[in-house]
Structure formats: C-alpha cells, structure tokens
Design an enzyme around this catalytic site. Sequence first.
Site, short mmCIF file in Angstrom:
data_model
loop_
_atom_site.label_atom_id
_atom_site.label_comp_id
_atom_site.label_asym_id
_atom_site.label_seq_id
_atom_site.Cartn_x
_atom_site.Cartn_y
_atom_site.Cartn_z
N TYR A 1 -14.59 129.27 99.37
CA TYR A 1 -15.15 130.58 99.34
C TYR A 1 -14.49 131.44 100.20
O TYR A 1 -13.52 130.94 101.17
CB TYR A 1 -16.84 130.60 99.80
CG TYR A 1 -17.00 130.12 101.24
CD1 TYR A 1 -16.62 131.00 102.40
CD2 TYR A 1 -17.76 129.13 101.38
CE1 TYR A 1 -16.89 130.39 103.42
CE2 TYR A 1 -18.20 128.58 102.51
CZ TYR A 1 -17.98 129.45 103.62
OH TYR A 1 -18.24 128.95 104.90
N CYS A 2 -14.26 132.82 99.75
CA CYS A 2 -13.52 133.99 100.35
C CYS A 2 -11.79 133.29 100.57
O CYS A 2 -11.17 133.01 101.60
CB CYS A 2 -13.89 134.11 101.68
SG CYS A 2 -13.16 135.51 102.36
N PRO A 3 -11.56 132.91 99.35
CA PRO A 3 -10.04 132.20 99.21
C PRO A 3 -9.01 133.34 99.55
O PRO A 3 -9.15 134.47 99.32
CB PRO A 3 -9.80 131.75 97.77
CG PRO A 3 -10.49 132.67 96.97
CD PRO A 3 -12.02 132.72 98.08
N LYS B 1 -10.69 123.48 103.87
CA LYS B 1 -10.35 124.85 104.53
C LYS B 1 -11.60 124.86 105.73
O LYS B 1 -12.67 124.18 105.45
CB LYS B 1 -10.70 125.91 103.76
CG LYS B 1 -10.92 127.21 104.17
CD LYS B 1 -10.91 128.15 102.93
CE LYS B 1 -11.19 129.56 103.80
NZ LYS B 1 -11.27 130.65 102.81
#
EC number: 2.3.1.204
Length: 283
Positions: A151-153, A164
């Site tokens: 998420y939020c790459p 991550k």
Amino acid sequence: MKNWKEIVRHKQFRYLDHSKENFFNKKAYTALTSFAIDDVLALSVGGKNTAPAIRLWVHPDTVVLGIPDARLPYIEEGVELLNKQGYHVVVRNSGGLAVALDAGVLNISLVLPDVKHISIHDCYEAMVSFIQYMLRDLTNEIEAYEIVGSYCPGDYDLSIGGRKFAGISQRRVKDGAAIQIYLDVEGKGVERASLIRDFYRVGLKDAETKFSFPDVDPSTMASLTELLGTKITVNGMKDRVLESLQHFSNTIVTDDFSADELEAFKTRYEQMVKRNEKIAGMQ
C-alpha cells in the site's frame, strides 16, 4: 546529488517527541493535529525562526488517506468498513495514498530549512540514509525502491528482502520541508496490508477510474520485528532516533511552541479540519 549527511547535519536540532502526550490538550490529538504541526514546523524552520527539527508521533488505529483515496467512487463504504474495524480515518495534506497507523507504527518527521536549494529527491534520499544509519547495527539490507503490491507504493519504499516496512512522503511549505516516514516497527505487516486491501476492494469495486489505485498484496509487507527476527519496539526505535541525531548535531533542544507557532497552528489545524469535512461526515 548532495551528500545526505550534509543535509541532516546542523549545529542545533529541535527534538519533539509527540508519540505519547496529548499535544495541545484543548484539541483531540489525532493525525490531523500531527499534519498541522508539521506545517507549522516547516514554516518556522523555513523562516529561520527555529532550528531544524525531528518530531516523533504515533496515532492508534488510524488510516491516513491520500487525496486520490478520498475520491474513490465508493469512498463512503470504504470509510464505513474502516470504522467498523475500529479505525479513525483522515486525509493528509502531503503526497501518497492510504496508510495504516497503530501503536506499533512510529512516524518520524524530519523538518529542514533552505529546501529551495535542496531537491525533493535529495530530501527523500536523506531520510532513507538516516533510517539505514539508525539500523546499521541490525542490518545492511535496507533498500529503497517501489514494492509492487504494497500500500502507498513509491520509489522510496523501504524494504528488506523485498518486503516493505516503511514509506516516505514530503510536504513543502515555503522554504521548509517536512519529510515524513512511517515505520512498521512492531506487529503484523500482513494484517495492516489486509485492512488497506479490503478498503480498496470496497471503495473501488469494479469501477474504472483515471487514477490507478494499488492492488494490495499483503504478503509484500511486514514489520521490522518480523523482518529482522528480533523484538524491536517503538520506544527502542525512538532511542535510536535520538542517538543518531546526536551524531549530526552539536546541540539538541526541546523547545515548546512559541506564541507565533501556536497561532500558526490554529490556522493550519482549521485547514486540516476543513480538508476533512467530507470524510468526517462519513464517520
């Protein structure tokens, strides 16, 4: 490219630990407060009124949305899902997409002056290198590149072995910048990622949108504790921040907000509340 140590090194640094206290007791201490505070600090350092700053903050069970997230076609249903899971929802004023915060996630804001002369890229690199330096005794395997499925790459996802544990955003206000990073220190990265995956499934459904939202794969994310196979706590990470900061500054100060900063905070906080009126009405 500037050496990251040149960017971080200053004669004096302001250290603010807002990870536990109910900062500005007259207002609920939510993520809205934190983003307003970072704006105020960026204004202060940009105007040469205060020293560069590092601020630590933690918010329990909060999902911070990016501006595009707030425009999801079924955002009401997405927010309802998060609320039912016990999460408060806010929209931030810096870049990026949805991020899950809880008591095991430490947020660090590095607030620097003179950013008109420092590229956005160099500021990101400075934060990456600072985190690598903080954890140098535990690992030399931290890399910065986009983790697809997280998420939020972004280009400055921090990972170990392809999983991550942190993401960085940046907010510039005049000649000051707040480089903000969330660190999944404790807990289960998969559980946080599963929550955001479900949010997008409900908020997006099969609708076609101009913006490309991430297809979250929870297996791409983990906490530092999980990745390093050793217990790391938020408090322990806070100690590492302060210890590392002392290597780059002659003096550490913990000054409270000045009268001017308090006044500026009122304005910035009201702006954050206004930005969040639609989301607040859904909760």
